[in-house]
Scaffold this active site. Structure first.
Site, PDB file in Angstrom:
ATOM      1  N   LYS B  97      -8.852   4.880  -5.948  1.00 47.98           N
ATOM      2  CA  LYS B  97      -7.823   4.479  -4.983  1.00 47.98           C
ATOM      3  C   LYS B  97      -6.743   3.765  -5.792  1.00 47.98           C
ATOM      4  CE  LYS B  97      -6.822   0.915  -1.621  1.00 47.98           C
ATOM      5  NZ  LYS B  97      -7.306  -0.128  -0.725  1.00 47.98           N
ATOM      6  N   ALA B 184      -5.692  -0.720   5.520  1.00 46.40           N
ATOM      7  CA  ALA B 184      -5.080  -2.049   5.672  1.00 46.40           C
ATOM      8  C   ALA B 184      -4.491  -2.279   7.056  1.00 46.40           C
ATOM      9  CB  ALA B 184      -3.996  -2.316   4.642  1.00 46.40           C
ATOM     10  N   GLY B 185      -4.771  -3.444   7.581  1.00 46.92           N
ATOM     11  CA  GLY B 185      -4.147  -3.885   8.829  1.00 46.92           C
ATOM     12  C   GLY B 185      -5.017  -3.726  10.055  1.00 46.92           C
ATOM     13  N   ASN B 206     -11.706  -3.576   5.535  1.00 46.98           N
ATOM     14  CA  ASN B 206     -12.396  -4.617   4.774  1.00 46.98           C
ATOM     15  C   ASN B 206     -12.366  -5.945   5.527  1.00 46.98           C
ATOM     16  OD1 ASN B 206     -13.491  -6.397   2.890  1.00 46.98           O
ATOM     17  ND2 ASN B 206     -11.738  -6.365   1.547  1.00 46.98           N
ATOM     18  N   THR B 207     -11.157  -6.552   5.627  1.00 45.58           N
ATOM     19  CA  THR B 207     -11.042  -7.893   6.213  1.00 45.58           C
ATOM     20  C   THR B 207     -11.725  -8.002   7.579  1.00 45.58           C
ATOM     21  OG1 THR B 207      -8.894  -8.003   5.127  1.00 45.58           O
ATOM     22  CG2 THR B 207      -9.385  -9.734   6.710  1.00 45.58           C
TER      23      THR B 207
END
Lengths: 379, 257
Positions: B97, B184-185, B206-207
């Site tokens: 990535k 992301a997001g 992830n987060t």
């Protein structure tokens, strides 16, 4: 333009006056914003914000988790030499202090590296006093070429260098710079640095920019808390960090909050910085610069560090010694200042895990050390 | 019906990719993979501690996981290329990535440098998945340079704000003939379902998982949301109407023609 110009602009403002005018209602409004400007950062450092400390801490905690996860990067300092030509009145290595002076031989550097490396740490901060005679750039570079065999990231905390000298150390394997302005107030700065090249306020202030021009990856700045009104000093540290982040968008900028500690000599800090002041400083900076690294060293005691861990901190030192040869010598010699949290790296790792965080030992990979692997894999 | 996601040499059943950078404990990662049924895991080379087994995240991953090292920390194409090659030489496989960021304020990716890195790495035999700001021209150039999928961001990384770039991602899905993976997001399973429902091939999270109070349960929720979104996409949802069908249509008189 350098940060000198930017700092001047702010030094002309009556910041104390501006801070005193904030009301708790305004602070509440600031806390509701998703992005804050320097005027609001000033508000968060103001006396009015003290009553909203818990709200600030909660917001800082949440932002830090979002951007860094539950992780704390660990590093340790390695002191190479305590020869110094400066007379910083608050420092144990002050030229005028009658202490044994010592500089590690390259063999001793290797022994220290081995001793630290056993703990698992991969991030190292190397320090020297200012002496171009005893610890010239070439000596620092020689040390780095030994140390990079043991560590994946090496930062320097040494006297201010020229852009070319920073570039030389970067090609030797340095990826990070730590340099504290000590005190942003110019008059106090001149008073506390009565002799030696360190008297040059501007040259020190612009060091991070020279390192940035030379291609450094990380920059860590800070003010020694206790030398001046902490609100003023933390504000300048914050705008300095913001300036660096804007000027060098690809550099990871970080801030440390070093509070004065007892050291050899009789200097007593004039300004008191309480634990609550420290918490307000950390939380305000986190809200102003959500993605910035924040470091708390072993200057602070174990109890406080364990509690600060969740307030916005991303990086901590562990297993520290501020003495030359302190990682291998059986007896502690005189250090730069007293360590407060004496826990070993293993104990710190366990403590951080217990708090529900992941201690990170490696967060960079020395790309040039991998050169051999790389060429063998190219077809 | 067989519904596989084909990327490079792999055929995947799961459309949820997992990021690993924010977990409080590496031992959670295998549990998260199990509960979410994810098959692709991204790991930052900068964090991989090859010398210390108990600190080496890779030792927590089973053999049948597709490992996707990422180039976190790269500031330009040449650093990303070097990181990718070090990862492959270290036995991390040939997926990568690409993540090139020179904006530490918002952590937005640099599409230009990313295109350059793709060109080199794709020729060098890598399966390249670039993280990018959703931009059609950049995505086309990435496809041309040899990317195996395109990974636009839904919102700035770590913000959990959801599909803020929805319209732009929709255009990429319509125009680019490669899997579009929203990276992301994404902060909630419902947002993951929404992305997949609109035609994204997969999502990377992830987060939202790592910082949940119960990461393993949240991972399971994400796995199910992604499955539901995919089924909805395959089922072809009925057209939605902005207005109720009027009982006295304005064009009703035309029927008499």
């Amino acid at each position: 333009m350098t940060f000198n110009d930017e700092a001047e602009r702010f030094q002309n403002l009556n910041l104390t006056n501006m801070m005193e005018r904030f009301t708790p209602f305004q602070i509440d409004q600031i806390l509701a914003k998703s992005e804050i400007q320097w005027q609001e950062f000033l508000g968060l450092l103001s006396p009015a914000a003290t009553g909203l400390l818990e709200n600030m801490a909660q917001a800082a905690h949440k932002l830090t988790i979002e951007h860094f996860g539950r992780t704390i990067l660990l590093y340790t300092p390695l002191y190479l030499s305590n020869y110094c030509v400066n007379q910083c009145v608050y420092c144990g290595f002050n030229q005028a202090n009658d202490i044994p002076r010592r500089k590690l031989t390259l063999h001793e550097v290797e022994l220290e590296a081995q001793a630290i490396s056993i703990t698992g740490l991969q991030h190292l901060l190397i320090l020297t006093g200012e002496s171009r005679q005893h610890s010239p750039v070439s000596y620092i570079a020689d040390c780095v070429s030994i140390l990079r065999k043991y560590f994946s990231s090496i930062s320097i905390e040494v006297y201010p260098l020229s852009t070319e000298e920073y570039a030389d150390l970067i090609s030797a394997g340095v990826d990070g710079l730590t340099i504290y302005q000590e005190v942003y107030d110019q008059q106090i700065y001149q008073r506390l640095h009565p002799a030696g090249p360190k008297r040059n306020y501007s040259y020190r202030l612009t060091s991070p920019e020279r390192a940035g021009d030379a291609g450094i990856r990380t920059i860590n700045i800070g003010a020694l808390l206790g030398l001046n009104d902490w609100r003023y000093e933390v504000f300048f540290t914050g705008i300095h960090a913001a300036y660096l982040q804007n000027k060098f968008p690809d550099i990871e900028v970080g801030v440390s909050f070093p509070r004065m500690r007892p050291q050899f000599g009789d200097f007593e800090p004039e300004y008191r910085v309480s634990d609550s002041d420290l918490v307000q400083s950390i939380a305000a900076l986190r809200l102003f610069l959500p993605r910035i690294g924040i470091t708390i060293s072993t200057r602070e005691n174990a109890f406080l560090r364990d509690n600060l861990l969740k307030l916005g901190v991303t990086k901590m030192s562990a297993g520290s010694s501020t003495a030359i040869g302190g990682h291998t010598d059986a007896i502690d010699s005189i250090g730069q200042f007293e360590i407060s949290d004496r826990r070993t790296v293993k104990e710190m790792r366990e403590t951080i895990s217990k708090a529900g965080y992941k201690p990170i030992l490696k967060d960079w990979h020395d790309l040039n050390a991998g050169r051999i692997d790389e060429t063998t894999s190219v077809t | 019906m067989e519904d596989k996601l084909k990327i490079g040499d792999k055929e995947l059943d799961s459309r949820l990719f997992i990021g690993t950078g924010k977990f409080a404990d590496y031992s959670l990662i295998p549990k998260v993979i199990e509960s979410s049924k994810a098959q692709v895991v991204t790991v930052a080379l900068r964090r991989v501690d090859f010398g210390t087994p108990e600190e080496n995240m890779l030792t927590f991953l089973s053999q049948n996981i597709v490992l996707m090292p990422n180039t976190s920390g790269a500031r330009n194409a040449s650093e990303a290329i070097r990181i990718a090659r070090i990862a492959r030489a270290a036995g991390c496989g040939n997926w990568v990535k690409i993540e090139i960021i020179n904006d530490q304020k918002y952590l937005l990716p640099n599409n230009f440098e990313t295109i350059k890195a793709i060109e080199v790495l794709a020729k060098d035999g890598f399966i390249v998945l670039p993280y990018m700001s959703p931009d059609l021209t950049a995505a086309k150039m990435m496809a041309e340079a040899g990317a195996a999928a395109i990974m636009p961001l839904g919102a700035p990384i770590g913000t959990n704000r959801g599909l803020k770039t929805r319209e732009l991602i929709q255009i990429l899905i319509s125009e680019i003939n490669l899997p579009i993976i929203v990276d992301a997001g994404i902060g909630r399973p419902s947002e993951a379902a929404e992305a997949i429902e609109m035609g994204a091939a997969a999502v990377l999270v992830n987060t939202a998982i790592a910082t949940a109070d119960d990461p393993v349960l949240m991972a399971e929720a994400f796995g199910q949301a992604v499955d539901a979104g995919r089924k909805a996409y395959l089922a072809g949802p009925g057209a939605t109407h902005q207005f109720a069908e009027a009982s006295s249509p304005l064009t009703g008189f035309l029927r008499n023609e």
